[in-house]
Design a protein around this motif. Sequence first.
Motif, PDB file in Angstrom:
ATOM      1  N   ASP A 250     -20.725  32.769 100.581  1.00  0.00           N
ATOM      2  CA  ASP A 250     -21.991  33.349 101.007  1.00  0.00           C
ATOM      3  C   ASP A 250     -22.982  33.261  99.840  1.00  0.00           C
ATOM      4  O   ASP A 250     -22.620  32.862  98.723  1.00  0.00           O
ATOM      5  N   ALA A 251     -24.236  33.619 100.097  1.00  0.00           N
ATOM      6  CA  ALA A 251     -25.285  33.439  99.089  1.00  0.00           C
ATOM      7  C   ALA A 251     -24.995  34.211  97.809  1.00  0.00           C
ATOM      8  O   ALA A 251     -25.162  33.687  96.701  1.00  0.00           O
ATOM      9  N   ASP A 252     -24.569  35.457  97.939  1.00  0.00           N
ATOM     10  CA  ASP A 252     -24.278  36.263  96.752  1.00  0.00           C
ATOM     11  C   ASP A 252     -23.160  35.652  95.917  1.00  0.00           C
ATOM     12  O   ASP A 252     -23.198  35.680  94.675  1.00  0.00           O
TER      13      ASP A 252
ATOM     14  N   PHE B 262     -22.722  24.102 102.863  1.00  0.00           N
ATOM     15  CA  PHE B 262     -23.940  23.370 103.185  1.00  0.00           C
ATOM     16  C   PHE B 262     -24.018  23.070 104.673  1.00  0.00           C
ATOM     17  O   PHE B 262     -25.044  23.305 105.318  1.00  0.00           O
ATOM     18  N   GLN B 263     -22.943  22.535 105.230  1.00  0.00           N
ATOM     19  CA  GLN B 263     -22.972  22.175 106.650  1.00  0.00           C
ATOM     20  C   GLN B 263     -23.243  23.404 107.516  1.00  0.00           C
ATOM     21  O   GLN B 263     -24.059  23.366 108.440  1.00  0.00           O
ATOM     22  N   THR B 264     -22.573  24.499 107.204  1.00  0.00           N
ATOM     23  CA  THR B 264     -22.727  25.729 107.992  1.00  0.00           C
ATOM     24  C   THR B 264     -24.169  26.224 107.980  1.00  0.00           C
ATOM     25  O   THR B 264     -24.731  26.562 109.031  1.00  0.00           O
ATOM     26  N   GLN B 265     -24.773  26.254 106.806  1.00  0.00           N
ATOM     27  CA  GLN B 265     -26.126  26.793 106.693  1.00  0.00           C
ATOM     28  C   GLN B 265     -27.193  25.784 107.116  1.00  0.00           C
ATOM     29  O   GLN B 265     -28.203  26.161 107.722  1.00  0.00           O
ATOM     30  N   ALA B 266     -26.990  24.516 106.813  1.00  0.00           N
ATOM     31  CA  ALA B 266     -27.988  23.500 107.151  1.00  0.00           C
ATOM     32  C   ALA B 266     -28.140  23.334 108.660  1.00  0.00           C
ATOM     33  O   ALA B 266     -29.233  23.005 109.146  1.00  0.00           O
TER      34      ALA B 266
ATOM     35  N   VAL C 157     -31.302  25.553 103.792  1.00  0.00           N
ATOM     36  CA  VAL C 157     -30.242  26.100 102.944  1.00  0.00           C
ATOM     37  C   VAL C 157     -30.855  26.823 101.741  1.00  0.00           C
ATOM     38  O   VAL C 157     -30.369  27.886 101.336  1.00  0.00           O
ATOM     39  N   ARG C 158     -31.915  26.282 101.192  1.00  0.00           N
ATOM     40  CA  ARG C 158     -32.561  26.920 100.033  1.00  0.00           C
ATOM     41  C   ARG C 158     -33.127  28.290 100.405  1.00  0.00           C
ATOM     42  O   ARG C 158     -33.000  29.259  99.650  1.00  0.00           O
ATOM     43  N   GLU C 159     -33.747  28.373 101.563  1.00  0.00           N
ATOM     44  CA  GLU C 159     -34.286  29.656 102.017  1.00  0.00           C
ATOM     45  C   GLU C 159     -33.167  30.672 102.213  1.00  0.00           C
ATOM     46  O   GLU C 159     -33.329  31.855 101.903  1.00  0.00           O
ATOM     47  N   TRP C 160     -32.026  30.202 102.717  1.00  0.00           N
ATOM     48  CA  TRP C 160     -30.871  31.090 102.895  1.00  0.00           C
ATOM     49  C   TRP C 160     -30.348  31.557 101.544  1.00  0.00           C
ATOM     50  O   TRP C 160     -30.032  32.751 101.373  1.00  0.00           O
ATOM     51  N   LEU C 161     -30.274  30.651 100.558  1.00  0.00           N
ATOM     52  CA  LEU C 161     -29.685  30.998  99.275  1.00  0.00           C
ATOM     53  C   LEU C 161     -30.586  31.911  98.462  1.00  0.00           C
ATOM     54  O   LEU C 161     -30.135  32.873  97.839  1.00  0.00           O
ATOM     55  N   TYR C 162     -31.880  31.614  98.451  1.00  0.00           N
ATOM     56  CA  TYR C 162     -32.786  32.375  97.603  1.00  0.00           C
ATOM     57  C   TYR C 162     -33.558  33.457  98.364  1.00  0.00           C
ATOM     58  O   TYR C 162     -34.284  34.239  97.747  1.00  0.00           O
TER      59      TYR C 162
ATOM     60  N   VAL D  22     -37.925  32.564  98.142  1.00  0.00           N
ATOM     61  CA  VAL D  22     -38.483  31.351  98.705  1.00  0.00           C
ATOM     62  C   VAL D  22     -39.324  31.668  99.917  1.00  0.00           C
ATOM     63  O   VAL D  22     -38.850  32.298 100.856  1.00  0.00           O
ATOM     64  N   LYS D  23     -40.546  31.240  99.907  1.00  0.00           N
ATOM     65  CA  LYS D  23     -41.412  31.465 101.067  1.00  0.00           C
ATOM     66  C   LYS D  23     -41.227  30.345 102.075  1.00  0.00           C
ATOM     67  O   LYS D  23     -41.138  29.179 101.690  1.00  0.00           O
ATOM     68  N   PRO D  24     -41.172  30.626 103.369  1.00  0.00           N
ATOM     69  CA  PRO D  24     -41.008  29.599 104.398  1.00  0.00           C
ATOM     70  C   PRO D  24     -42.123  28.561 104.318  1.00  0.00           C
ATOM     71  O   PRO D  24     -43.250  28.916 103.967  1.00  0.00           O
TER      72      PRO D  24
END
Length: 301
Positions: free
Chosen positions: A113-115, A244-248, A290-295, A299-301
């Motif tokens: 997960d992201a954390d 990556f696959q899951t979030q992308a 994925v970047r928006e999910w991680l940060y 990260v602004k949309p």
Amino acid sequence: MAHKQSKLDDGEISQDTWNEYFKTCEMTLAAIDKGTEVARLNPSDFSRLRSQLAKRFGPVALGKHIGQVRSLFGFALDAGLIDVPVKFGPGFVKPPAKRLRKQRAERGKQDFDADEIHRLLKTANRNWRAMILLGTQAGFGNRDVAELTTKVIDLDAGWMEYPRAKTGIQRRVPLWPETVEALREVIKHHPGGSDTMFVGHRGRDFTDEKRTGGNRITGAFKPVLKAAGFPETGRGFYCLRRTFQTQAEECGDLVAVKAIMGHSASESDMSARYRQEVSDKRLRRAVDTVREWLYAAEVKP
């Protein structure tokens, strides 16, 4: 193996695949006396082979090796080396689907997960920070990072074009700013002595010294997990590819995700065979998801 070597030389199979067939042949000869006439083999010989394989491998790998053994003797029949099919017996079969499902359940969580990724990034050195970001934002696997070179990366443009070693599928990947920065740091402190991007503190890269198609990522990632407070077993570097696959997939464009992953399409997938490329806009949308999910809030949309 001479037949498989010719396929390797022609680029029809990878070194990894050749290695797997060779290992299967070695294990077969270890369980069945190589001086035995093939015509005299019976189900008990293959039962013994299966038992030895089952002691060494889990259900997935066991099934793969059983399939390769069957392929070995199938080749002998097709090539006219034996006159009649080998009698494997009713027990020389792959584990049932129920056993595979049970194993997956026993293995537990197979992504991060992201954390958890932030924990890994916080304690990782510059090499592993870049590799973790590549696994997370591009679905890079063990061999991908082990064999990566600067030749396939344009840091100024923020793009990478790198064929997946396993499938040979060309991938065009937009890089996050964080990944570009991490790669610049790796290049800045590269000790030399290797053409690969990542070199360990002892001056060794992460490829297999014997050049058999393997790599040292699996073992080298264990201290990284430990430093971040995770168990050294249960999850490995390849789980970042699953992450990556899951979030992308949340971007809603599975075709773009597959393009970045380097997945090979099935022969029946006519749309994939006719599709010439996936636009940069679609590829960027996948990695940005994925970047928006991680940060998250950063990260602004």
